[in-house]
Scaffold this motif. Structure first.
Motif, PDB file in Angstrom:
ATOM      1  N   VAL A 137       0.805  -1.289  -0.036  1.00  0.00           N
ATOM      2  CA  VAL A 137      -0.011  -0.018   0.082  1.00  0.00           C
ATOM      3  C   VAL A 137       1.012   1.071   0.228  1.00  0.00           C
ATOM      4  N   TYR A 138       0.557   2.089  -1.032  1.00  0.00           N
ATOM      5  CA  TYR A 138       1.155   3.473  -0.923  1.00  0.00           C
ATOM      6  C   TYR A 138       0.166   4.444  -0.862  1.00  0.00           C
ATOM      7  N   LYS A 139       0.119   5.509   0.113  1.00  0.00           N
ATOM      8  CA  LYS A 139      -0.603   6.664  -0.068  1.00  0.00           C
ATOM      9  C   LYS A 139      -0.145   7.753  -0.713  1.00  0.00           C
ATOM     10  N   ILE A 140      -1.184   7.968  -1.751  1.00  0.00           N
ATOM     11  CA  ILE A 140      -0.661   9.031  -2.806  1.00  0.00           C
ATOM     12  C   ILE A 140      -1.215  10.387  -2.723  1.00  0.00           C
ATOM     13  N   ASP A 141      -0.824  11.500  -2.881  1.00  0.00           N
ATOM     14  CA  ASP A 141      -1.451  12.901  -2.895  1.00  0.00           C
ATOM     15  C   ASP A 141      -1.857  12.804  -4.282  1.00  0.00           C
ATOM     16  N   PRO A 142      -3.373  12.859  -4.552  1.00  0.00           N
ATOM     17  CA  PRO A 142      -3.749  12.886  -5.700  1.00  0.00           C
ATOM     18  C   PRO A 142      -3.573  14.239  -6.599  1.00  0.00           C
ATOM     19  N   ASN A 143      -2.879  15.354  -5.888  1.00  0.00           N
ATOM     20  CA  ASN A 143      -2.907  16.835  -6.167  1.00  0.00           C
ATOM     21  C   ASN A 143      -1.447  16.742  -6.819  1.00  0.00           C
ATOM     22  N   THR A 144      -0.384  15.984  -6.101  1.00  0.00           N
ATOM     23  CA  THR A 144       0.965  16.356  -6.440  1.00  0.00           C
ATOM     24  C   THR A 144       1.402  14.877  -6.936  1.00  0.00           C
ATOM     25  N   GLU A 146       2.695  12.786  -5.318  1.00  0.00           N
ATOM     26  CA  GLU A 146       3.771  12.077  -4.462  1.00  0.00           C
ATOM     27  C   GLU A 146       3.369  11.173  -3.325  1.00  0.00           C
ATOM     28  N   THR A 147       4.221  10.241  -2.864  1.00  0.00           N
ATOM     29  CA  THR A 147       3.598   9.562  -1.839  1.00  0.00           C
ATOM     30  C   THR A 147       3.843  10.101  -0.579  1.00  0.00           C
ATOM     31  N   VAL A 148       2.894  10.014   0.350  1.00  0.00           N
ATOM     32  CA  VAL A 148       2.838  10.719   1.539  1.00  0.00           C
ATOM     33  C   VAL A 148       2.820   9.851   2.887  1.00  0.00           C
ATOM     34  N   SER A 149       3.211   8.414   2.701  1.00  0.00           N
ATOM     35  CA  SER A 149       3.611   7.548   3.826  1.00  0.00           C
ATOM     36  C   SER A 149       4.929   7.924   4.526  1.00  0.00           C
ATOM     37  N   PRO A 150       4.680   7.296   5.750  1.00  0.00           N
ATOM     38  CA  PRO A 150       6.114   7.713   6.268  1.00  0.00           C
ATOM     39  C   PRO A 150       7.412   6.903   5.613  1.00  0.00           C
ATOM     40  N   LEU A 151       8.550   7.579   5.603  1.00  0.00           N
ATOM     41  CA  LEU A 151       9.374   6.743   5.183  1.00  0.00           C
ATOM     42  C   LEU A 151      10.275   5.706   5.915  1.00  0.00           C
ATOM     43  N   VAL A 152      10.374   4.374   5.575  1.00  0.00           N
ATOM     44  CA  VAL A 152      11.034   3.523   6.448  1.00  0.00           C
ATOM     45  C   VAL A 152      12.221   2.927   5.835  1.00  0.00           C
TER      46      VAL A 152
END
Length: 264
Positions: A137-144, A146-152
């Motif tokens: 699962v990746y959370k994506i900002d539909p406007n930009t 860009e992925t918005v999930s925390p980086l691990v």
């Protein structure tokens, strides 16, 4: 792509998400002795893993030949370019706030997309491991876009994706972990951040956080218990043999919802 909100949502098939084209090697097994004898192990390894390396192109006599615009061969970079063209032209514009899009594709297709979403340096792309049939699962900002999930932290340099090892796919995982070992090895290699062939408590903790997310204290405690359970020689590290032999038992003991069937 497929929205998970309703089973009636149409499924869209796209050739841009096809597996990478292996040129003259298309249709052959990677361990075929004749292929190894003809091209050599070093070339085969380079064509499979180097980002910009492509196998020799197929000719018209090849049984899988198709005329243009079908490619004659592809590097991982070529595969990524067509995937990202489709990502930017079709998938991103379809994203709406709070919506879900399910993308189903092949390992090299997904490796190219994951390397883009996580901004992985080219030299680390071969270290991106894509387990079969496990959702990420990746959370994506539909406007930009860009992925918005925390980086691990990962072996490839960091990821914002979250692999879902849930009860829904536990039967397949049980057949892999402690069985053929392919998934176990993939997990081991992904968690082995320094590439020394051993896992320590910190690497297990980071790996579990990628799989599970959640509270750092709880994940750290779980990592310690798993290390204690699997570390049969008391070295405070795990080699691949220890991990493959005992991973299933440890996961069953400390994460029963992951590895066992639900009752009732």
């Amino acid at each position: 792509k497929h929205s998970s909100s309703t089973a009636t949502t149409p499924v869209e098939k796209a050739w841009q998400l096809n597996e990478r084209h292996y040129g003259a090697l298309q249709g052959f097994r990677k361990d075929d002795p004749a292929i190894h004898a003809k091209h050599g192990a070093e070339n085969l390894a380079s064509w499979r893993r180097d980002f910009s390396a492509a196998p020799p192109p197929m000719d018209e006599q090849h049984p899988h030949y198709q005329p243009p615009p079908a490619p004659l061969t592809e590097s991982l970079e070529d595969c990524q370019k067509r995937v990202l063209t489709y990502w930017n032209s079709t998938i991103l514009p379809s994203l709406q706030p709070n919506s879900n899009v399910l993308l189903v594709a092949h390992s090299n297709t997904l490796r190219g997309l994951v390397s883009y979403l996580d901004k992985i340096p080219i030299e680390n792309v071969p270290q991106i491991h894509i387990p079969n049939s496990v959702p990420c699962v990746y959370k994506i900002d539909p406007n930009t876009g860009e992925t918005v999930s925390p980086l691990v932290e990962t072996a490839a340099g960091g990821s914002r994706g979250r692999w879902i090892f849930s009860s829904e796919n536990h039967m397949r995982l049980r057949g892999k972990i402690g069985g053929s070992g392919s998934l176990t090895r993939s997990i081991f290699e992904a968690w082995d951040l320094d590439g020394n062939g051993e896992l320590d408590g910190r690497e297990i903790q980071i790996g579990l956080r990628v799989l599970m997310g959640g509270d750092d204290v709880a994940v750290a405690a779980l990592a310690g218990k798993i290390l204690e359970e699997i570390d049969k020689d008391g070295s405070q590290t795990l080699d691949l043999e220890e991990f493959e032999m005992h991973a299933l038992d440890a996961c069953r003991k400390f994460m029963p919802g992951l590895m066992e069937e639900e009752t009732g």
